[in-house]
Design an enzyme around this catalytic site. Sequence first.
Site, PDB file in Angstrom:
ATOM      1  N   ASN A  93     -33.037  33.649 -16.583  1.00 40.49           N
ATOM      2  CA  ASN A  93     -33.362  34.900 -15.913  1.00 40.49           C
ATOM      3  C   ASN A  93     -34.732  34.945 -15.232  1.00 40.49           C
ATOM      4  O   ASN A  93     -34.943  35.755 -14.337  1.00 40.49           O
ATOM      5  CB  ASN A  93     -33.250  36.000 -16.996  1.00 40.49           C
ATOM      6  N   SER A 146     -28.558  37.395  -7.616  1.00 39.18           N
ATOM      7  CA  SER A 146     -28.891  38.736  -7.118  1.00 39.18           C
ATOM      8  C   SER A 146     -27.924  39.040  -5.987  1.00 39.18           C
ATOM      9  O   SER A 146     -27.403  38.120  -5.347  1.00 39.18           O
ATOM     10  CB  SER A 146     -30.317  38.742  -6.565  1.00 39.18           C
ATOM     11  N   TYR A 161     -36.843  34.798  -1.284  1.00 42.59           N
ATOM     12  CA  TYR A 161     -36.046  35.316  -2.407  1.00 42.59           C
ATOM     13  C   TYR A 161     -34.554  35.197  -2.088  1.00 42.59           C
ATOM     14  O   TYR A 161     -33.769  34.703  -2.899  1.00 42.59           O
ATOM     15  CB  TYR A 161     -36.439  36.766  -2.667  1.00 42.59           C
ATOM     16  N   LYS A 165     -31.809  32.901  -4.167  1.00 40.23           N
ATOM     17  CA  LYS A 165     -30.692  33.472  -4.931  1.00 40.23           C
ATOM     18  C   LYS A 165     -29.344  32.983  -4.384  1.00 40.23           C
ATOM     19  O   LYS A 165     -28.396  32.800  -5.153  1.00 40.23           O
ATOM     20  CB  LYS A 165     -30.772  34.995  -4.935  1.00 40.23           C
ATOM     21  N   ILE A 194     -32.300  47.184  -9.699  1.00 39.77           N
ATOM     22  CA  ILE A 194     -32.359  47.568 -11.109  1.00 39.77           C
ATOM     23  C   ILE A 194     -33.781  48.047 -11.417  1.00 39.77           C
ATOM     24  O   ILE A 194     -34.760  47.415 -10.979  1.00 39.77           O
ATOM     25  CB  ILE A 194     -32.011  46.354 -12.017  1.00 39.77           C
ATOM     26  N   THR A 196     -36.881  48.048 -13.083  1.00 43.24           N
ATOM     27  CA  THR A 196     -37.675  47.182 -13.984  1.00 43.24           C
ATOM     28  C   THR A 196     -39.101  47.147 -13.448  1.00 43.24           C
ATOM     29  O   THR A 196     -39.354  47.631 -12.330  1.00 43.24           O
ATOM     30  CB  THR A 196     -37.139  45.730 -13.965  1.00 43.24           C
TER      31      THR A 196
HETATM   32  N1  LIG Z   1     -35.079  44.146 -10.767  1.00 39.75           N
HETATM   33  C1  LIG Z   1     -34.142  43.986  -9.862  1.00 39.75           C
HETATM   34  O1  LIG Z   1     -33.837  44.888  -9.064  1.00 39.75           O
HETATM   35  C2  LIG Z   1     -33.369  42.685  -9.793  1.00 39.75           C
HETATM   36  C3  LIG Z   1     -32.200  42.644  -9.020  1.00 39.75           C
HETATM   37  C4  LIG Z   1     -31.477  41.456  -8.935  1.00 39.75           C
HETATM   38  C5  LIG Z   1     -31.926  40.322  -9.610  1.00 39.75           C
HETATM   39  N2  LIG Z   1     -33.078  40.391 -10.341  1.00 39.75           N
HETATM   40  C6  LIG Z   1     -33.502  39.164 -11.021  1.00 39.75           C
HETATM   41  O2  LIG Z   1     -33.555  39.399 -12.408  1.00 39.75           O
HETATM   42  C7  LIG Z   1     -34.560  38.558 -12.992  1.00 39.75           C
HETATM   43  C8  LIG Z   1     -35.497  39.418 -13.825  1.00 39.75           C
HETATM   44  O3  LIG Z   1     -36.045  40.412 -12.975  1.00 39.75           O
HETATM   45  P1  LIG Z   1     -36.904  41.640 -13.527  1.00 39.75           P
HETATM   46  O4  LIG Z   1     -36.748  42.736 -12.553  1.00 39.75           O
HETATM   47  O5  LIG Z   1     -36.645  41.863 -14.961  1.00 39.75           O
HETATM   48  O6  LIG Z   1     -38.361  41.009 -13.292  1.00 39.75           O
HETATM   49  P2  LIG Z   1     -39.731  41.161 -14.116  1.00 39.75           P
HETATM   50  O7  LIG Z   1     -40.802  40.769 -13.163  1.00 39.75           O
HETATM   51  O8  LIG Z   1     -39.796  42.490 -14.762  1.00 39.75           O
HETATM   52  O9  LIG Z   1     -39.558  40.028 -15.237  1.00 39.75           O
HETATM   53  C9  LIG Z   1     -39.552  38.654 -14.892  1.00 39.75           C
HETATM   54  C10 LIG Z   1     -39.990  37.850 -16.088  1.00 39.75           C
HETATM   55  O10 LIG Z   1     -39.946  36.451 -15.710  1.00 39.75           O
HETATM   56  C11 LIG Z   1     -41.133  35.823 -16.170  1.00 39.75           C
HETATM   57  N3  LIG Z   1     -41.422  34.656 -15.331  1.00 39.75           N
HETATM   58  C12 LIG Z   1     -41.722  34.632 -14.006  1.00 39.75           C
HETATM   59  N4  LIG Z   1     -41.963  33.366 -13.619  1.00 39.75           N
HETATM   60  C13 LIG Z   1     -41.796  32.573 -14.706  1.00 39.75           C
HETATM   61  C14 LIG Z   1     -41.908  31.171 -14.944  1.00 39.75           C
HETATM   62  N5  LIG Z   1     -42.268  30.318 -13.975  1.00 39.75           N
HETATM   63  N6  LIG Z   1     -41.646  30.690 -16.182  1.00 39.75           N
HETATM   64  C15 LIG Z   1     -41.299  31.531 -17.195  1.00 39.75           C
HETATM   65  N7  LIG Z   1     -41.213  32.875 -17.043  1.00 39.75           N
HETATM   66  C16 LIG Z   1     -41.455  33.384 -15.802  1.00 39.75           C
HETATM   67  C17 LIG Z   1     -42.216  36.900 -16.060  1.00 39.75           C
HETATM   68  O11 LIG Z   1     -43.330  36.593 -16.873  1.00 39.75           O
HETATM   69  C18 LIG Z   1     -41.434  38.134 -16.520  1.00 39.75           C
HETATM   70  O12 LIG Z   1     -41.481  38.258 -17.923  1.00 39.75           O
HETATM   71  C19 LIG Z   1     -35.229  37.831 -11.830  1.00 39.75           C
HETATM   72  O13 LIG Z   1     -34.642  36.545 -11.694  1.00 39.75           O
HETATM   73  C20 LIG Z   1     -34.891  38.696 -10.642  1.00 39.75           C
HETATM   74  O14 LIG Z   1     -34.891  37.974  -9.441  1.00 39.75           O
HETATM   75  C21 LIG Z   1     -33.802  41.537 -10.453  1.00 39.75           C
END
Ligand SMILES: NC(=O)c1ccc[n+]([C@@H]2O[C@H](COP(=O)([O-])OP(=O)(O)OC[C@H]3O[C@@H](n4cnc5c(N)ncnc54)[C@H](O)[C@@H]3O)[C@@H](O)[C@H]2O)c1
Length: 254
Positions: A93, A146, A161, A165, A194, A196
Amino acid sequence: MYLESLFGLEGKVAVVTGGGRGIGQVVARGLAKAGAEIAILCRSGADETVSLIEADGGKACFLKTDVTKEEEVEKAMRAIVDRSGSLDIVFNNAGVCMHQDTMDATVEEFREVVDINLTGEFIVARTAIRIMLERKTKGSIINMASMSGSIVNVPQWQVSYNASKAGVIHMTRSLAAEFAKTGIRVNSLSPGYIATPMSADTPKELRDAWMPLIPMHRMGDPEELMPAILYLASGAAGYTSGSDVIVDGAYTCI
Ligand SMILES: NC(=O)c1ccc[n+]([C@@H]2O[C@H](COP(=O)([O-])OP(=O)(O)OC[C@H]3O[C@@H](n4cnc5c(N)ncnc54)[C@H](O)[C@@H]3O)[C@@H](O)[C@H]2O)c1
């Protein structure tokens, strides 16, 4: 009892990358509630997630790991197997997003996003598959994609991005086909917007601009991803591999 036999994760060990906050934190907690023991691999701290899982009565640990560093990932996953005796589920993730007009982005910034979102997920998935093959584990890997892997978001531009994805979705299909005969399943999840910390970091005007474009006129809650993840993680999805499950409030329909 029937639902537990389909979706229960009792006795399973699950790795959640990027589980320190956001979707990863909610999913780590949800997988623990379904019975799995959790190992969080994250480059930032995840003590809060571990405490929340323990307060729920579950078992969790945190291993500081950067998913772009293969040696760190390998070391962490081997430590989990030594400690917990198994590696059954990976929620792949960890990810980052940069909103930039293409002409303003540097190649280094493009590389950084692809390195974490695509190459990092490849490193995590391949390391897990290697360990699952050694141990003859019929595991489940869920790669975080995503809706941006199949549509182009507006009004912000985010070429790195979106490309990363799209790569995750096809990497997932490629791994699913290559390892299908081993019993290891590989699927991806494609959420829409989402709520977050990642999305909260974006300016309010931008989030306001998204609302009319989402047919449900709201962002999703991370908890609303949990049922799809439970399905993919569990035996219920025994014949499902190479799928991209979209949970986006119907965004990609229009
Ligand atoms: N929030 C959204 O709307 C959304 C939508 C679609 C997909 N996503 C995907 O879901 C995933 C989580 O998103 P989120 O919104 O919870 O993000 P977030 O920024 O709240 O959390 C991401 C986490 O990943 C960790 N991270 C980043 N780079 C890293 C690395 N190199 N090694 C280890 N850990 C690392 C960060 O420290 C953080 O804890 C991501 O892949 C994001 O692309 C998010």
